[in-house]
Structure formats: C-alpha cells, structure tokens
Scaffold this active site. Structure first.
Site, short mmCIF file in Angstrom:
data_model
loop_
_atom_site.label_atom_id
_atom_site.label_comp_id
_atom_site.label_asym_id
_atom_site.label_seq_id
_atom_site.Cartn_x
_atom_site.Cartn_y
_atom_site.Cartn_z
N HIS A 1 0.85 -1.19 0.00
CA HIS A 1 0.00 0.00 0.00
C HIS A 1 0.89 1.25 0.00
O HIS A 1 1.78 1.39 0.84
CB HIS A 1 -0.96 0.01 1.19
CG HIS A 1 -1.98 1.09 1.05
ND1 HIS A 1 -3.17 0.90 0.39
CD2 HIS A 1 -1.97 2.39 1.42
CE1 HIS A 1 -3.85 2.04 0.36
NE2 HIS A 1 -3.13 2.96 0.99
N ALA A 2 0.64 2.14 -0.96
CA ALA A 2 1.54 3.28 -1.17
C ALA A 2 1.63 4.17 0.06
O ALA A 2 0.64 4.42 0.74
CB ALA A 2 1.06 4.10 -2.37
N HIS B 1 0.24 12.02 -5.66
CA HIS B 1 -0.33 12.04 -4.31
C HIS B 1 0.77 11.85 -3.26
O HIS B 1 0.88 12.61 -2.30
CB HIS B 1 -1.40 10.95 -4.19
CG HIS B 1 -1.96 10.77 -2.82
ND1 HIS B 1 -3.12 11.38 -2.40
CD2 HIS B 1 -1.49 10.09 -1.73
CE1 HIS B 1 -3.35 11.07 -1.13
NE2 HIS B 1 -2.37 10.29 -0.70
N GLU B 2 1.58 10.83 -3.47
CA GLU B 2 2.63 10.52 -2.48
C GLU B 2 3.67 11.64 -2.39
O GLU B 2 4.09 12.02 -1.31
CB GLU B 2 3.32 9.19 -2.82
CG GLU B 2 2.40 7.97 -2.71
CD GLU B 2 1.68 7.87 -1.39
OE1 GLU B 2 2.21 8.32 -0.36
OE2 GLU B 2 0.55 7.35 -1.36
N HIS C 1 2.78 14.40 -0.14
CA HIS C 1 3.14 14.18 1.27
C HIS C 1 4.59 14.58 1.51
O HIS C 1 4.91 15.27 2.47
CB HIS C 1 2.97 12.71 1.64
CG HIS C 1 1.55 12.24 1.76
ND1 HIS C 1 0.63 12.86 2.57
CD2 HIS C 1 0.89 11.19 1.20
CE1 HIS C 1 -0.54 12.21 2.49
NE2 HIS C 1 -0.41 11.21 1.67
N GLU D 1 -3.50 14.88 2.79
CA GLU D 1 -3.94 14.02 1.69
C GLU D 1 -4.30 14.81 0.44
O GLU D 1 -4.45 14.24 -0.64
CB GLU D 1 -5.13 13.16 2.13
CG GLU D 1 -4.85 12.23 3.31
CD GLU D 1 -3.71 11.25 3.05
OE1 GLU D 1 -3.41 10.96 1.87
OE2 GLU D 1 -3.08 10.79 4.03
N HIS E 1 -6.80 0.39 5.30
CA HIS E 1 -6.75 1.31 6.43
C HIS E 1 -7.42 0.77 7.68
O HIS E 1 -7.18 1.27 8.77
CB HIS E 1 -7.37 2.65 6.02
CG HIS E 1 -6.70 3.23 4.81
ND1 HIS E 1 -6.82 2.68 3.55
CD2 HIS E 1 -5.86 4.29 4.66
CE1 HIS E 1 -6.12 3.38 2.68
NE2 HIS E 1 -5.52 4.37 3.33
N TYR F 1 -9.43 11.40 3.85
CA TYR F 1 -9.50 11.32 2.38
C TYR F 1 -10.78 11.97 1.86
O TYR F 1 -10.81 12.56 0.78
CB TYR F 1 -9.42 9.88 1.90
CG TYR F 1 -8.15 9.19 2.35
CD1 TYR F 1 -6.92 9.53 1.79
CD2 TYR F 1 -8.17 8.21 3.34
CE1 TYR F 1 -5.75 8.90 2.20
CE2 TYR F 1 -7.01 7.58 3.76
CZ TYR F 1 -5.81 7.93 3.19
OH TYR F 1 -4.65 7.31 3.60
O1 X8Z Z 1 -4.25 5.34 1.00
C1 X8Z Z 1 -4.19 6.19 0.14
C2 X8Z Z 1 -2.83 6.70 -0.33
C3 X8Z Z 1 -1.83 6.69 0.75
S1 X8Z Z 1 -2.09 7.89 1.96
C4 X8Z Z 1 -2.34 5.82 -1.45
N1 X8Z Z 1 -5.32 6.66 -0.45
C5 X8Z Z 1 -6.64 6.18 -0.09
C6 X8Z Z 1 -6.85 4.74 -0.53
O2 X8Z Z 1 -6.03 4.21 -1.28
O3 X8Z Z 1 -7.85 4.14 -0.15
C7 X8Z Z 1 -5.39 7.71 -1.46
C8 X8Z Z 1 -6.83 7.88 -1.79
C9 X8Z Z 1 -7.61 7.08 -0.78
ZN ZN Z 2 -1.89 9.83 1.24
#
Ligand code: X8Z
Ligand code: ZN
Length: 596
Positions: A336-337, A366-367, A370, A394, A493, A503
């Site tokens: 997960h990024a 997006h990354e 951060h 975010e 998450h 988000y």
């Molecule tokens: O988890 C993330 C990022 C890392 S903070 C990749 N996002 C959420 C997801 O993937 O569910 C970005 C958008 C929503």
């Molecule tokens: Zn993020």
C-alpha cells in the site's frame, strides 16, 4: 518568590493558574516531551520502514515492540500533561499541549500485558493484509496483481472470483484480531479522557467532536446530488452492457464490476460506460508512458518535475537511492503506497508497488505531495510537523493531479495532440474517480466510529458495513455475505489503523486549493481546464501554506491560501457543473429512474 494570579473562568468552576514559574514549567515539560517523542518517532520510522519493506517474523516483532514503546511514551506524556491543564500558557505552548493530547496513533492501555498485546495485534493485522493472496481456480494472486486484473476485466464471473477471493483471504483471519484491537484501544482512549477511539480521532480537527460530525455530514449532503446523477448514469450503462438480469436498472450496483477492488474509484470502467464518441477523445497516460518507454522511476520524475516547476526544491539524491518503487521479487512487503520522512528532515522516501497505469501516475503525485509537505514544515517544532489537519496532507498531491490536463500533458511531451472536445470525456473520467470516492471516503469512518462507540457489536460488523455501502454508495455485494466474512478488513486502512475521513476531506479541499491556485496563476476559464504547471505565483502561496504545518488552527492555514475559513464543496461543484448538466440530460434521454 511565587506570584499567583487566580482567574475564575466565566461560566466555569475551574480555576486557571497563571504564574511565570508555572508557565515556564509547562514550557519545559512540552519541550522535553517533544525532544523525547522526536527521538522515538525517528527510531520507530526506521524500524517500520525495514518491516514494511521486508515482512518476516523478526521484523514484525521488532516493529511491534518499537510501536508499543512509542505509544506507551506518548500515552504517558499525555497523562502527565494534564497537570498543566489549568495553566494559562502562551498560544504556541497551548497549541502544543492540545496537539500532544490527541497525538497518539495506537492508544495503548497502561497495563503492560495489554499494551504489548495491542501492539502485536496491530502488526499482525497489517501483515495478514499485506501478505494475503486472492486465490482463483487454484491460482493465487497478490493484491496488486488482483487489482490489475480487476481493473481490466469485463468478465462478470472472473471479477466475482477475484473480489471474493481477496475477501476470503484476509477478512476471516483479521476479524477476531480486530475485535481485540477495538476493545484494547478503546481502553487506552478512555485512560486519556476520551469516550472511545472514534472520539479521539474526531478531536483532531480544531473543533468539538460533535461539531466535526455536523461539518462532515453537511459537506456530504452538498455533494450527494452530483453523486446520485453519476450513479444513475453508470448503473444504466452497466445494465445495458451486462444485461438487466445481472445489473437491474433500479436498486444497487453489484460491487465487483466497478473496476476496483473496493468500488472506491470507477474510472477503470470508463470504456464500458462512456458514449463511443467520448472514448475516442480520451487521453490515455498509460499508452503514452508505454510508447515512450517510461519506467516506474521515470513516472516519479514527471511528478517531481511538476513540483519543481512551482518552486519546490528537487528531491534529494537519497530519495532516489532509498525509496521502493517496485514490488520486490523475493520478499513480502506492505505494498500500500506511502510517503515517509524518516529523520523528520531530509530523508524523504516513497514506498510503492508502481504499475504503469494512469491510476498510479496519479498516486505518485499524491505521495510526493506528502513528501513536499513534510519538507516544507521540517523547521517547525516537532509537534507542529504535521498537516494543518490530516485532510490537508492528503490533498496536496491530489491538487497537483487536478492540473494534469491534456494541455499540461502536451506541454511535457507525453501526448502529441489534444483531442477536440475533450472536456466532457475528461470530466466524466475524473468524476468516476473523485465524485465516486466521496461516499466511500465518508462511510469507512462512519462505520468505525460506530464500532468504537459500541453502537455496532461484533455480531453485526459485516451487516452494518453493507448497510452503509448500500445507503451511501448505492452498491451491494454480488454474493451473500455473513458474519463469517469481515469485508471491512479487506480494506487496508482498517487493519492498518489509519483513520479515513481525511480522504473525504481531501477530496473536498483539493478543489478548494485548485481554485485558489488557479486564481493566483491568473487563469481565466473553466476550472477543469486550468493547470498551475510552472506558476511560481501559485507555488509561492502553496508553499507558504504548507510551511505552517500544524502550527495554527487549520482555519487560519486554509485562509492563507484560499481566504476562506471553512471547508467548502462549492469549488468541486463548480468544477463538475458542466458534467452534472450533461449527466442529467443523459439520464433523462435514457429515461433512467435515479436513486436506489
Ligand atoms: O491510502 C491512500 C494513499 C496513501 S495515503 C495511497 N489513499 C486512499 C486509498 O487508497 O484508499 C489515497 C486515496 C484514498
Ligand atoms: Zn496519502
């Protein structure tokens, strides 16, 4: 000699103490706390980096140990800090105390056997998720492989197998651990004065937790009609594609045919649902990247270049040496990024299993958002080295994503021609990503807040999850679900203990930021045509806002860039207004009955 001034607070029975000595004691306390926390944070970041890029029995163990140490230290400091509650402090010290009191990530109970159990459970859940494999007809796929197949698959049955395979792989294993985690972390939250973990999480937004609930719900109500128009159109087109028996023209859409494992982004089904003339006008970043032979690192370079064009310093060499851009072939990792600042100064990194796709091109931006934010506030004191609120963090990179317009892509040589009449096709594609996300972004924590407060018991975890998925997103599971399943656990998450409302807020805020930056860049015209690429004027203000970190209430920080002190859905609604008109006329043309 002590000089006491006792000020009885109006409408309050508490007394506030003001003496130079007391104030100095409070300052000393918070400065020492910051010093100790910073040291532990850095140690924990380093160990977590090793664990997340090399999951083994040993690395899990040392990660859970250090995370426990960090949590225990933070909890102890929070408890100690209450002895200064009634001391009137200068604004900076006061803010530090406030931030400290809500800063704990994993609220460990004081009982040491419980705290070590909680830390282990948390690491264990993340490991199960990250090493899970979706098995289909005897062949097993990692999550990123499954995501890729699902993105391209228009095969109803194959998509169903992958969807179910992923949930079977992780949900049931995570469920008992999750229950334990809820109970233990709630105990921790109560020890520091919160009713439950949900209240602790909601208290990080510079307003009372109840007010925050109202703010979030009001934003959702504002954008709901746009979501409903989009849902209506997509359901109708999917029904024409798959047939009425698989996708009825009324009611819920099956959750597995939306091109995404969690139905949080539907842009991958664009080719199925868009009118043929739209499909021809679509810009494919993936195609251009492949044509040019751009690899994973090359994609990151494009993103860095955008930030640099605004006036940000290029990323340090260590970023390129230490980041993880690809899934390693020989070991398990957390794919997960994420973006890191290991030493809280310049040791910036990202960790991603990049696929060469439009989606990941955006996730990279997006990354980096951060990372550039982390660097912008690095000179703040440790407790202020954070976003104005987590939604800001975010939203930074996503704001840049809104500037990836066809004319920007042409300017950087990624595409040759801008298709005539690209606007509506572009807006439809983007709405499938941004508008679709809104109810999803809301419901994850709506569900968790109810879990933490005890409103949902363990016997109803999955039932309530699907109630919310139906009610807010208008989607339903394609096969029967029971309480043996734990579908929330199939979303990163939740096992990884990362709050999610950030988000949702980011998806509102990024349009607010975009509008303000476009104004600064002197752009005149429809908002979706604006790219702030190379605008130093926009960059300057963006950086000014980011440098503030968490040093002021987010309302003040928001005002720096936008002049507004409230989050507003208006810019998002303005951005998509041409699409809303188009969707409503299409829905009418087809005679679709909207809603579910
Ligand atoms: O988890 C993330 C990022 C890392 S903070 C990749 N996002 C959420 C997801 O993937 O569910 C970005 C958008 C929503
Ligand atoms: Zn993020």
């Amino acid at each position: 000699m002590k000089r006491w001034l006792v000020i009885p607070l109006l409408f309050s029975s508490t007394f506030c103490l003001f003496s130079e000595e007391k104030v100095n004691e409070a300052k000393k306390f918070i400065n020492e706390a910051e010093e100790r926390l910073e040291k532990k944070w850095i140690e924990a970041e380093r160990i977590n980096w090793i664990y997340q890029t090399y999951i083994t029995y040993d690395t899990s163990l040392i990660a859970s140990n250090v995370n426990e140490e960090l949590s225990n230290l933070t909890m102890a400091l929070i408890k100690d800090s209450t002895k200064f509650t009634n001391v009137i402090k200068d604004p900076v010290t006061d803010r530090k105390f406030k931030l400290l009191q809500v800063s704990v990530n994993l609220a460990t109970p004081s009982d040491s056997s419980k705290s070590s159990r909680l830390a282990k459970v948390a690491t264990e859940m993340e490991s199960i998720y990250s090493t899970g494999k979706a098995c289909v007809d005897g062949k097993c796929y990692s999550l990123d492989e499954a995501i890729k197949i699902l993105a391209d698959s228009k095969d109803y049955k194959l998509a169903l197998k992958l969807w179910k395979g992923w949930r079977d792989a992780v949900g049931p294993k995570i469920k008992p651990l999750y229950s334990e985690y809820v109970s233990l972390s709630n105990q921790g939250a109560r020890e520091i004065g919160f009713a439950d973990v949900g209240e602790l999480w909601r208290s990080r937004f510079d307003m009372p937790s109840e007010r925050f609930l109202e703010v979030v719900d009001a934003l959702w109500q504002e954008v709901k009609p746009l979501y409903e128009s989009l849902h209506c159109y997509v359901r109708g087109r999917l029904s024409d594609y798959y047939g009425d028996d698989l996708v009825p023209k009324s009611g819920y859409i099956p959750a597995h045919i939306l091109g995404n494992m969690w139905a949080q982004d539907w842009s991958n089904i664009y080719q199925i649902i868009a009118p043929p003339e739209f499909r021809r006008k679509m810009v494919s970043i993936k195609e251009s990247l492949n044509k040019k032979g751009v690899d994973e690192k090359g994609m990151v370079k494009y993103a860095e270049n955008f930030f640099v064009s605004l006036g940000f310093e290029p990323l340090p060499d260590s970023f390129w040496e230490r980041s993880m851009f690809k899934r390693p072939r020989d070991r398990e990792v957390v794919c997960h990024a994420s973006a890191w600042n290991i030493d809280m100064k310049d040791d910036l990194r990202i960790k991603m299993c990049i696929s060469i796709t439009d989606e990941d091109f955006k996730v990279i931006h997006h990354e980096l958002g951060h990372n550039f934010y982390q660097r912008a506030y690095k000179d703040q004191p440790p407790l202020f080295r954070a976003g104005a609120h987590t939604g800001f963090h975010e939203a930074i990179g996503d704001t840049i994503v809104l500037s990836i317009t066809p004319s920007y892509l042409k300017e950087i040589g990624l595409i040759e021609d801008i298709p005539e009449g690209w606007d509506l096709p572009f807006l439809l594609q983007l709405a499938l990503e941004k508008v679709v996300f809104l109810p999803f972004g809301y419901l994850i924590d709506k569900w968790r807040w109810e879990v933490f407060s005890g409103k949902i018991s363990e016997e109803k975890f999955n039932e309530r999850w699907w109630e919310l998925r139906k009610e807010l997103q208008g989607i339903a599971p394609p096969v029967e679900r029971t309480e043996k399943d734990f579908d929330p656990g199939a979303k990163y998450h939740i096992p990884a203990n990362v709050p999610y409302i950030r988000y949702f807020l980011a998806h509102i805020l990024q349009f607010q930021f975009h509008k303000a930056l476009c104004d600064l860049a002197g752009f005149k015209g429809p908002l979706h045509e604006c790219s702030i690429y190379k605008s130093r004027k926009a960059g300057e203000k963006f950086i000014e806002m980011m440098q503030k970190g968490a040093s002021a209430p987010w309302m003040d920080t928001l005002a720096v860039l936008t002049g507004a002190r409230e989050m507003s859905a208006k810019p998002l609604l303005i951005y998509f207004s041409p699409l809303k008109k188009w969707l409503d006329s299409e829905n009418k043309k087809y005679g679709y009955k909207c809603g579910w």
